[in-house]
Each structure stands twice: as C-alpha cells, then as structure tokens.
Design a protein around this motif. Structure first.
Motif, PDB file in Angstrom:
ATOM      1  N   ASP A   1       1.020  -1.113  -0.046  1.00 28.29           N
ATOM      2  CA  ASP A   1      -0.077  -0.056  -0.083  1.00 28.29           C
ATOM      3  C   ASP A   1       0.948   1.190  -0.022  1.00 28.29           C
ATOM      4  O   ASP A   1       2.336   1.053  -0.251  1.00 28.29           O
ATOM      5  CB  ASP A   1      -0.899  -0.076   1.036  1.00 28.29           C
ATOM      6  CG  ASP A   1      -0.066   0.191   2.427  1.00 28.29           C
ATOM      7  OD1 ASP A   1       0.921   0.357   2.707  1.00 28.29           O
ATOM      8  OD2 ASP A   1      -1.027  -0.317   3.673  1.00 28.29           O
ATOM      9  N   GLU A   2       0.387   2.389  -0.006  1.00 22.04           N
ATOM     10  CA  GLU A   2       0.971   3.695   0.013  1.00 22.04           C
ATOM     11  C   GLU A   2       1.899   4.119   0.943  1.00 22.04           C
ATOM     12  O   GLU A   2       2.851   4.505   1.066  1.00 22.04           O
ATOM     13  CB  GLU A   2       0.100   4.751   0.084  1.00 22.04           C
ATOM     14  CG  GLU A   2      -1.220   4.997  -0.993  1.00 22.04           C
ATOM     15  CD  GLU A   2      -2.440   4.188  -0.692  1.00 22.04           C
ATOM     16  OE1 GLU A   2      -3.358   4.501  -1.279  1.00 22.04           O
ATOM     17  OE2 GLU A   2      -2.317   3.229  -0.087  1.00 22.04           O
ATOM     18  N   LYS A   3       2.022   3.214   2.106  1.00 26.49           N
ATOM     19  CA  LYS A   3       2.732   3.378   3.384  1.00 26.49           C
ATOM     20  C   LYS A   3       4.087   2.466   3.305  1.00 26.49           C
ATOM     21  O   LYS A   3       4.714   2.238   4.117  1.00 26.49           O
ATOM     22  CB  LYS A   3       2.055   3.531   4.808  1.00 26.49           C
ATOM     23  CG  LYS A   3       1.276   4.290   5.113  1.00 26.49           C
ATOM     24  CD  LYS A   3       0.547   4.139   6.199  1.00 26.49           C
ATOM     25  CE  LYS A   3      -0.514   5.396   6.370  1.00 26.49           C
ATOM     26  NZ  LYS A   3      -1.145   5.111   8.050  1.00 26.49           N
ATOM     27  N   GLY A   4       3.623   1.394   2.339  1.00 27.66           N
ATOM     28  CA  GLY A   4       4.762   0.423   1.731  1.00 27.66           C
ATOM     29  C   GLY A   4       4.474  -0.722   2.695  1.00 27.66           C
ATOM     30  O   GLY A   4       5.524  -1.742   2.760  1.00 27.66           O
ATOM     31  N   ASN A   5       3.341  -0.936   3.361  1.00 30.38           N
ATOM     32  CA  ASN A   5       3.007  -2.256   4.195  1.00 30.38           C
ATOM     33  C   ASN A   5       2.601  -3.149   3.174  1.00 30.38           C
ATOM     34  O   ASN A   5       1.916  -2.878   2.065  1.00 30.38           O
ATOM     35  CB  ASN A   5       1.841  -1.718   5.063  1.00 30.38           C
ATOM     36  CG  ASN A   5       2.255  -0.727   5.987  1.00 30.38           C
ATOM     37  OD1 ASN A   5       3.406  -0.906   6.801  1.00 30.38           O
ATOM     38  ND2 ASN A   5       1.287   0.035   6.527  1.00 30.38           N
ATOM     39  N   HIS A   6       2.895  -4.252   3.403  1.00 32.31           N
ATOM     40  CA  HIS A   6       2.610  -5.642   2.538  1.00 32.31           C
ATOM     41  C   HIS A   6       0.958  -5.965   2.865  1.00 32.31           C
ATOM     42  O   HIS A   6       0.763  -6.155   3.977  1.00 32.31           O
ATOM     43  CB  HIS A   6       3.499  -6.819   3.008  1.00 32.31           C
ATOM     44  CG  HIS A   6       3.278  -8.116   1.933  1.00 32.31           C
ATOM     45  ND1 HIS A   6       2.941  -9.287   2.599  1.00 32.31           N
ATOM     46  CD2 HIS A   6       3.012  -8.086   0.725  1.00 32.31           C
ATOM     47  CE1 HIS A   6       2.882 -10.044   1.662  1.00 32.31           C
ATOM     48  NE2 HIS A   6       2.637  -9.381   0.367  1.00 32.31           N
ATOM     49  N   VAL A   7       0.388  -6.168   1.761  1.00 31.41           N
ATOM     50  CA  VAL A   7      -1.234  -6.317   1.988  1.00 31.41           C
ATOM     51  C   VAL A   7      -1.229  -7.921   1.118  1.00 31.41           C
ATOM     52  O   VAL A   7      -0.594  -8.127   0.315  1.00 31.41           O
ATOM     53  CB  VAL A   7      -1.832  -5.601   1.522  1.00 31.41           C
ATOM     54  CG1 VAL A   7      -2.059  -4.135   2.498  1.00 31.41           C
ATOM     55  CG2 VAL A   7      -1.994  -4.987   0.185  1.00 31.41           C
TER      56      VAL A   7
ATOM     57  N   ASN B   1      -8.422   0.568 -10.348  1.00 36.30           N
ATOM     58  CA  ASN B   1      -7.050   0.863 -10.851  1.00 36.30           C
ATOM     59  C   ASN B   1      -6.037   1.018  -9.561  1.00 36.30           C
ATOM     60  O   ASN B   1      -6.820   1.285  -8.489  1.00 36.30           O
ATOM     61  CB  ASN B   1      -6.863   2.202 -11.436  1.00 36.30           C
ATOM     62  CG  ASN B   1      -7.772   2.271 -12.803  1.00 36.30           C
ATOM     63  OD1 ASN B   1      -7.616   1.468 -13.622  1.00 36.30           O
ATOM     64  ND2 ASN B   1      -8.477   3.208 -13.035  1.00 36.30           N
ATOM     65  N   ILE B   2      -4.891   0.427  -9.883  1.00 38.23           N
ATOM     66  CA  ILE B   2      -3.996   0.605  -8.807  1.00 38.23           C
ATOM     67  C   ILE B   2      -3.764   1.874  -8.143  1.00 38.23           C
ATOM     68  O   ILE B   2      -3.527   2.975  -8.877  1.00 38.23           O
ATOM     69  CB  ILE B   2      -2.620   0.053  -9.166  1.00 38.23           C
ATOM     70  CG1 ILE B   2      -2.748  -1.495  -9.233  1.00 38.23           C
ATOM     71  CG2 ILE B   2      -1.493   0.308  -7.912  1.00 38.23           C
ATOM     72  CD1 ILE B   2      -1.739  -2.190  -9.837  1.00 38.23           C
ATOM     73  N   ARG B   3      -3.989   2.200  -6.851  1.00 33.17           N
ATOM     74  CA  ARG B   3      -3.789   3.622  -6.507  1.00 33.17           C
ATOM     75  C   ARG B   3      -2.428   4.077  -6.519  1.00 33.17           C
ATOM     76  O   ARG B   3      -1.238   3.190  -6.443  1.00 33.17           O
ATOM     77  CB  ARG B   3      -4.075   3.544  -4.851  1.00 33.17           C
ATOM     78  CG  ARG B   3      -5.475   3.529  -4.726  1.00 33.17           C
ATOM     79  CD  ARG B   3      -6.195   3.661  -3.325  1.00 33.17           C
ATOM     80  NE  ARG B   3      -5.629   3.059  -2.128  1.00 33.17           N
ATOM     81  CZ  ARG B   3      -5.590   1.977  -1.702  1.00 33.17           C
ATOM     82  NH1 ARG B   3      -6.593   1.294  -2.157  1.00 33.17           N
ATOM     83  NH2 ARG B   3      -5.126   1.291  -0.801  1.00 33.17           N
ATOM     84  N   LYS B   4      -2.348   5.488  -6.495  1.00 33.94           N
ATOM     85  CA  LYS B   4      -0.915   5.935  -6.511  1.00 33.94           C
ATOM     86  C   LYS B   4      -0.184   5.554  -5.112  1.00 33.94           C
ATOM     87  O   LYS B   4      -0.670   5.610  -4.167  1.00 33.94           O
ATOM     88  CB  LYS B   4      -0.880   7.530  -6.663  1.00 33.94           C
ATOM     89  CG  LYS B   4      -1.454   8.060  -7.944  1.00 33.94           C
ATOM     90  CD  LYS B   4      -1.757   9.444  -8.128  1.00 33.94           C
ATOM     91  CE  LYS B   4      -1.930  10.039  -9.460  1.00 33.94           C
ATOM     92  NZ  LYS B   4      -2.294  11.716  -9.494  1.00 33.94           N
ATOM     93  N   ARG B   5       1.232   5.464  -5.487  1.00 33.75           N
ATOM     94  CA  ARG B   5       2.106   5.119  -4.519  1.00 33.75           C
ATOM     95  C   ARG B   5       1.925   3.736  -3.990  1.00 33.75           C
ATOM     96  O   ARG B   5       2.728   3.328  -3.096  1.00 33.75           O
ATOM     97  CB  ARG B   5       2.319   6.132  -3.558  1.00 33.75           C
ATOM     98  CG  ARG B   5       2.588   7.543  -3.782  1.00 33.75           C
ATOM     99  CD  ARG B   5       2.858   8.481  -2.551  1.00 33.75           C
ATOM    100  NE  ARG B   5       1.643   8.584  -1.758  1.00 33.75           N
ATOM    101  CZ  ARG B   5       0.738   9.481  -1.983  1.00 33.75           C
ATOM    102  NH1 ARG B   5       0.854  10.356  -3.104  1.00 33.75           N
ATOM    103  NH2 ARG B   5      -0.339   9.562  -1.050  1.00 33.75           N
ATOM    104  N   CYS B   6       1.057   2.953  -4.405  1.00 36.20           N
ATOM    105  CA  CYS B   6       0.959   1.349  -4.265  1.00 36.20           C
ATOM    106  C   CYS B   6       1.904   0.686  -5.160  1.00 36.20           C
ATOM    107  O   CYS B   6       2.208   1.177  -6.185  1.00 36.20           O
ATOM    108  CB  CYS B   6      -0.448   0.956  -4.414  1.00 36.20           C
ATOM    109  SG  CYS B   6      -1.722   1.758  -2.909  1.00 36.20           S
TER     110      CYS B   6
END
Length: 206
Positions: free
Chosen positions: A141-147, A159-164
């Motif tokens: 995700d945007e914070k760099g967390n693995h989902v 669509n894939i969100r920005k910064r993801c």
C-alpha cells in the motif's frame, strides 16, 4: 610520560551530513587531513539500508546510521605528518574491528584541542548480496506495508492507487547488501576497550 586517552562516542542519525561537516574545509577552519577506507557511495548505501531496516523493525525513536568517536590527541602530535598520523589511527580501528571508517584530523578554533573525528559503520558490506525473489505477486500500500490481496490497493474504478506497488512473481523484492549490525559496538564495555586500545597506541608515539 604515559598518557591516558580521552574518547567520546556518539550515535549518528544523519551520517552523510556528519561526514560533510567533519571533512569539509568550508565547515572546518583547522582541518589538517581526511582519510577514508572506502568511497563515499558506501555511506549513502549504508544510510539507506539502515533507514529501511529501521522502518521494517517498527522500532520507535531515531535510526542509528553509524557511530562516531572523537579522540583527543596530545598537542605534541602536531609534530607528526597529519596524513600519516590520521591513517595510523584510522587503520588501527579498521584492523581491530573489521569495519569501514572515515576520519578527519582537526584543531578547535583556539588550537588548544588536537583531535580526530572517526566515523565507523556497524555493518560490513557483503561480498555477495543476498536477494529474495517473490514466489507470487506481492502487493504494497501507500505506506509500504505488505497487504494480502490486490483488491486492497485498488481504487473505486479498479485501478492501482498512486504510490501503491506490485512486485510480480520472479522479481527481487529484497536485496541485502550489508551484514547485521555488529553487537560489539553496543556492548557496555566497548568504549572502555577502545579507550585502552588508543591509550596504548598514543603511548607508542608520545
């Protein structure tokens, strides 16, 4: 007459900024020598790596990118060639602890305190980087967390969100270029040991 050494150690949270400060003639009025056991790119890579590892650990506080020793020298040591003197003291640390350093030889403004700033890494550069390869698609995700799923990084339109970010199967998702931090540098007796080492070295040249 035998001399005792005065040494202090600090933790560095911005190693590149500190290197510039101790090694730049623009910042230091009485800078006599700079000596490096590796190139400057090493410190840039080290800072990035330490910051990434610190973020991954979830630890509170500030990331320690490197450490610094300030080593007071007898004023009589001004008689020695600065470049050679600094190399002897820096190589002594590197040979003892096996880690890379950058050091600078200074006087204070009043020229009453002859001293060395020695910055050292707590990690060593690996001969061969260790790479981890994705065995399936990985989503961040945007914070760099693995989902877990792609749905968690999609917007309302699919669509894939920005910064993801998506790392596809077979791609390298982690590259380890440095060793783990050497525990000796955190030991309670480390500074005392260094003081004794440098006391012995200083007394060879007094």
């Amino acid at each position: 007459m035998p001399r005792n050494s005065f040494i202090q150690m600090t933790k560095l949270h911005n190693v590149r900024g500190r290197i510039y400060y101790i090694s730049s003639p623009k910042k230091q009025e009485n800078l006599y020598a700079v000596y490096e056991t590796t190139d400057r790119n090493f410190w840039t890579d080290l800072a990035k790596y330490n910051q990434a590892e610190f973020k991954k650990s979830g630890t509170e506080g500030k990331c320690i990118e490197a450490r610094e020793l300030i080593i007071a020298l007898p004023e009589s040591f001004t008689e020695y060639p600065p470049d050679r003197l600094l190399q002897i003291f820096t190589d002594h640390f590197r040979q003892t602890y096996g880690t890379d350093c950058i050091a600078a030889l200074h006087h204070n403004k009043r020229k009453t305190n002859y001293h060395i700033h020695l910055i050292f890494s707590e990690r060593t550069l690996l001969e061969q980087p260790i790479e981890k390869v994705a065995t399936r698609n990985m989503f961040y995700d945007e914070k760099g967390n693995h989902v877990r799923t792609k749905k968690e990084i999609l917007d309302e339109e699919g669509n894939i969100r920005k910064r993801c970010k998506v790392i596809h199967k077979g791609e390298v998702y982690e590259r380890q270029i440095f060793s783990i931090k050497d525990k000796r540098f955190k030991a309670e007796n480390f500074l005392d040991t260094v003081k004794q080492d440098y006391t012995n070295l200083i007394n060879q040249y007094v």
